[in-house]
Design an enzyme around this catalytic site. Structure first.
Site, mmCIF file in Angstrom:
data_model
loop_
_atom_site.group_PDB
_atom_site.id
_atom_site.type_symbol
_atom_site.label_atom_id
_atom_site.label_comp_id
_atom_site.label_asym_id
_atom_site.label_seq_id
_atom_site.Cartn_x
_atom_site.Cartn_y
_atom_site.Cartn_z
ATOM 1 N N ILE A 10 0.879 -1.160 0.000
ATOM 2 C CA ILE A 10 0.000 0.000 0.000
ATOM 3 C C ILE A 10 0.924 1.219 0.000
ATOM 4 C CG2 ILE A 10 -0.183 -0.144 2.525
ATOM 5 C CD1 ILE A 10 -2.871 1.237 2.361
ATOM 6 N N SER A 11 0.720 2.129 -0.932
ATOM 7 C CA SER A 11 1.613 3.283 -1.075
ATOM 8 C C SER A 11 1.542 4.191 0.146
ATOM 9 C CB SER A 11 1.251 4.090 -2.324
ATOM 10 O OG SER A 11 1.459 3.340 -3.490
ATOM 11 N N ARG A 12 2.638 4.913 0.408
ATOM 12 C CA ARG A 12 2.651 5.852 1.515
ATOM 13 C C ARG A 12 1.626 6.952 1.281
ATOM 14 N NH1 ARG A 12 7.504 9.393 -0.611
ATOM 15 N NH2 ARG A 12 7.157 10.769 1.185
#
Length: 293
Positions: free
Chosen positions: A139-141
């Protein structure tokens, strides 16, 4: 990541995998393991739980007026309060990192990111770091999610976008954020297990304008095209031509491009046979792959 429902909000299960005949997508925190106490302390250090931030602007005809934090049925009242406060602190941090779009900031504050990661990692959900979601995906920052959506929108009016396509549903978090800044969101995931994970994460939120599809994202979704915006959550050496052709004239595509060294690129469709490319900043994403698993 056809049945025609008559009532809203719709359960996600009634709209995933199908289209109707009518067309319906840096002040960094440490990457150390966080505890609930750490998350609370971080919130206190970055804006007193958001108390000093001006209220987020709400668009006319708000798309999803859902009390999303209430969907976390297992959380106690006190832990819900911590979640809200830390989420507000995350948004304060995004503003300091340069995110200006009020609708994007409002969406980031509304969507409970901790519901999209494993429970063991939930205490790290609001630090500025990518987190594993299984199958060698992440999950992207928060910053990169907000940055990509803001760049794709480029909306000074503050109004929601029209139709958006996401390539790489993952756990469903970015799709949920997109659902609050666009009128219709389509999201494709190539890994069946992640497609099912996203459905399970999103179903309790009953988001009526989000449709998940299992398939090869490199092919796009021609049956729902053209799109006003396309966002890729994986990096290839170049953006697939099929996706460029599915942009509407004036549409904007945001994608990481490269192998070991990657840059975030914005591609705008100027006319039928012309696109303009701009490089925004360095980034790091998992690779964009063809086919399905």
């Amino acid at each position: 990541m056809t049945k025609k429902a008559k009532q809203f909000p719709l359960p996600l299960s009634s709209v995933v995998d199908n289209l109707s005949g009518t067309r319906r997508a840096s002040a960094k925190f440490s990457d150390q393991v966080a505890t609930p106490q750490t998350a609370t302390r971080n919130a206190q250090q970055t804006g007193s739980f958001g108390g000093n931030r001006k209220a987020s602007a709400e668009p006319a005809g708000k798309l999803n007026p859902l009390p999303l934090v209430a969907q976390d049925r297992s959380a106690s009242g006190s832990s819900q309060l911590v979640s809200i406060r830390v989420r507000r602190s995350m948004v304060d941090r995004l503003e300091k990192q340069g995110i200006k779009d009020a609708l994007v900031l409002s969406a980031m504050e509304a969507i409970p990111r901790h519901l999209f990661v494993e429970q063991a990692l939930s205490s790290q959900a609001y630090i500025d770091a990518s987190l594993p979601i299984g199958h060698q995906q992440t999950i992207s920052r928060p910053y990169i999610v907000a940055r990509m959506i803001e760049a794709m929108r480029n909306s000074a009016s503050g109004e929601p976008m029209g139709r958006v396509l996401e390539i790489g549903t993952g756990c469903g978090y970015q799709a949920a954020v997109l659902s609050r800044v666009a009128k219709d969101v389509y999201s494709i995931e190539r890994i069946k297990a992640l497609h099912e994970l996203a459905k399970s994460r999103l179903r309790p939120l009953c988001i009526p304008n989000l449709r998940l599809h299992y398939g090869d994202g490199m092919l796009g979704l021609s049956q729902a095209a053209p799109f006003d915006g396309i966002i890729l959550a994986a990096a290839g050496m170049e953006v697939p031509n099929e996706l460029l052709l599915q942009l509407t004239i004036g549409g904007r595509l945001i994608a990481p491009v490269g192998n070991e060294q990657q840059s975030l690129q914005l591609i705008e469709r100027v006319d039928k046979l012309k696109w303009k490319t701009s490089s925004l900043e360095d980034c790091h994403f998992v690779p964009l792959c063809p086919g399905t698993l």
